[in-house]
Write a protein that holds these residues in place. Structure first.
Motif, PDB file in Angstrom:
ATOM      1  N   UNK A 185       0.811  -1.211   0.000  1.00 17.07           N
ATOM      2  CA  UNK A 185       0.000   0.000   0.000  1.00 17.07           C
ATOM      3  C   UNK A 185       0.848   1.267   0.000  1.00 17.07           C
ATOM      4  N   UNK A 186       2.023   1.197   0.619  1.00 17.54           N
ATOM      5  CA  UNK A 186       2.861   2.385   0.749  1.00 17.54           C
ATOM      6  C   UNK A 186       3.335   2.895  -0.616  1.00 17.54           C
ATOM      7  N   UNK A 191       7.153   3.037  -5.161  1.00 14.64           N
ATOM      8  CA  UNK A 191       8.094   3.830  -5.945  1.00 14.64           C
ATOM      9  C   UNK A 191       9.473   3.177  -5.984  1.00 14.64           C
ATOM     10  N   UNK A 192       9.885   2.602  -4.839  1.00 12.00           N
ATOM     11  CA  UNK A 192      11.179   1.925  -4.799  1.00 12.00           C
ATOM     12  C   UNK A 192      11.214   0.712  -5.711  1.00 12.00           C
ATOM     13  N   UNK A 193      10.134  -0.067  -5.698  1.00 12.76           N
ATOM     14  CA  UNK A 193      10.061  -1.249  -6.562  1.00 12.76           C
ATOM     15  C   UNK A 193      10.022  -0.835  -8.024  1.00 12.76           C
ATOM     16  N   UNK A 242      -4.767  -4.576  -2.473  1.00 12.74           N
ATOM     17  CA  UNK A 242      -5.364  -3.427  -1.792  1.00 12.74           C
ATOM     18  C   UNK A 242      -6.204  -2.626  -2.783  1.00 12.74           C
ATOM     19  N   UNK A 243      -7.262  -2.023  -2.267  1.00 14.95           N
ATOM     20  CA  UNK A 243      -8.239  -1.366  -3.127  1.00 14.95           C
ATOM     21  C   UNK A 243      -7.774  -0.041  -3.698  1.00 14.95           C
ATOM     22  N   UNK A 255       5.442  19.375 -28.396  1.00 17.39           N
ATOM     23  CA  UNK A 255       6.730  19.495 -27.729  1.00 17.39           C
ATOM     24  C   UNK A 255       6.759  18.993 -26.312  1.00 17.39           C
ATOM     25  N   UNK A 256       5.712  18.266 -25.895  1.00 14.30           N
ATOM     26  CA  UNK A 256       5.646  17.831 -24.493  1.00 14.30           C
ATOM     27  C   UNK A 256       4.968  16.474 -24.377  1.00 14.30           C
ATOM     28  N   UNK A 257       5.557  15.596 -23.590  1.00 17.13           N
ATOM     29  CA  UNK A 257       4.967  14.303 -23.282  1.00 17.13           C
ATOM     30  C   UNK A 257       5.037  14.121 -21.780  1.00 17.13           C
ATOM     31  N   UNK A 258       3.913  13.778 -21.170  1.00 15.66           N
ATOM     32  CA  UNK A 258       3.889  13.665 -19.716  1.00 15.66           C
ATOM     33  C   UNK A 258       3.352  12.336 -19.237  1.00 15.66           C
ATOM     34  N   UNK A 259       3.832  11.893 -18.074  1.00 17.06           N
ATOM     35  CA  UNK A 259       3.327  10.698 -17.408  1.00 17.06           C
ATOM     36  C   UNK A 259       3.062  11.068 -15.962  1.00 17.06           C
ATOM     37  N   UNK A 260       1.794  11.091 -15.601  1.00 13.79           N
ATOM     38  CA  UNK A 260       1.402  11.455 -14.241  1.00 13.79           C
ATOM     39  C   UNK A 260       1.009  10.200 -13.473  1.00 13.79           C
ATOM     40  N   UNK A 261       1.558  10.039 -12.270  1.00 11.02           N
ATOM     41  CA  UNK A 261       1.272   8.887 -11.431  1.00 11.02           C
ATOM     42  C   UNK A 261       0.578   9.368 -10.168  1.00 11.02           C
ATOM     43  N   UNK A 262      -0.599   8.776  -9.872  1.00  6.68           N
ATOM     44  CA  UNK A 262      -1.335   9.133  -8.663  1.00  6.68           C
ATOM     45  C   UNK A 262      -1.557   7.881  -7.825  1.00  6.68           C
ATOM     46  N   UNK A 263      -1.052   7.921  -6.579  1.00  2.00           N
ATOM     47  CA  UNK A 263      -1.188   6.781  -5.680  1.00  2.00           C
ATOM     48  C   UNK A 263      -2.478   6.932  -4.878  1.00  2.00           C
TER      49      UNK A 263
END
Length: 263
Positions: A185-186, A191-193, A242-243, A255-263
């Motif tokens: 869940x953390x 992020x470390x994995x 985990x849910x 000119x821009x490519x983004x990857x957004x990650x939301x936990x």
């Protein structure tokens, strides 16, 4: 469970019976992943078009990124390069998947078994898809000295150094990391994995085995494959992860490519 019978739902089973059920889950999962596009709706096709467009944009920067990498190739520690190029090869990834699964099987931990099934099915799916793609496109690797837009398509046999797109090491290593991270869940552990899972892709760029776009698409493909198969496995196993989901949003602009990650 949507009427699905699982080993846990009809009494104590032998290890052999459980193993047969799990291997059936692997096979069904692979079939599900490959047939899933036939069920796509407008949103899924729009997302797919966005991935194709984004990857095409990234290829425009591949030569420049490869030249930029020349400035720090020699500074990367050998143990990092060894991990990315040798330890995280397909054999190493399948060994890890097998180790996770059999550990869960023998200690009778359904959640760990499911993780192993997810890793195995995702690796098989990603591996087959990657092998087909490299033969269809026949993209040159950076080490050939050719540009990023050099292709020798429709190769019936795999030709060394013309099998760059997309990165097999990446789709396997990050796919396994992504599947393992579902156990936690953390966001910091996740992020470390993820970071460890990204090392092979990074080293493949450093040693001129892959272009940046090869690795980027391999990462995206691994996420899509794992998520698709994991959704299917909800109908095969009682134990859920985990849910709290991780949302990956791709965004594209001039000119821009983004990857957004939301936990």
């Amino acid at each position: 469970m949507n009427g699905q019978t699982t080993p846990e739902s009809f009494g104590e089973q032998t290890i052999w019976q459980t193993f047969k059920y799990d291997m059936g889950s692997v096979g069904r999962s692979v079939g599900y992943a490959f047939t899933r596009p036939t069920k796509w709706k407008d949103k899924q096709w729009i997302d797919f078009a966005g991935i194709v467009a984004g990857t095409a944009l990234l290829t425009l920067a591949d030569d420049e990124i490869d030249h930029w990498s020349d400035g720090f190739r020699s500074a990367i520690p050998n143990n990092v390069l060894h991990f990315g190029g040798k330890t995280a090869n397909p054999e190493g990834n399948y060994s890890l998947s097998g180790a996770v699964y059999f550990t869960g099987l023998f200690i009778k931990n359904e959640k760990l078994r499911r993780t192993g099934v997810l890793m195995l099915a995702s690796s098989i799916t990603g591996g087959v898809l990657q092998q087909v793609t490299v033969r269809v496109l026949g993209r040159s690797r950076p080490l050939t000295g050719d540009s990023a837009n050099s292709f020798d398509p429709l190769l019936l046999k795999k030709v060394n150094n013309y099998d760059s797109f997309f990165s097999g090491h990446t789709v396997l290593s990050f796919g396994n990391a992504y599947a393992i991270a579902k156990q936690f869940k953390s966001p910091w552990i996740k992020a470390g994995i993820y970071t460890v899972g990204m090392i092979p892709g990074f080293t493949r760029i450093v040693i001129s085995k892959h272009w940046f776009s090869d690795v980027a698409l391999g990462t995206v493909m691994s996420i899509l494959i794992v998520e698709s198969i994991d959704k299917y496995l909800d109908s095969r196993y009682n134990q859920k992860y985990n849910n709290k989901k991780v949302n990956w949003d791709l965004s594209f602009a001039p000119g821009q490519i983004g990857l957004n990650v939301r936990f």
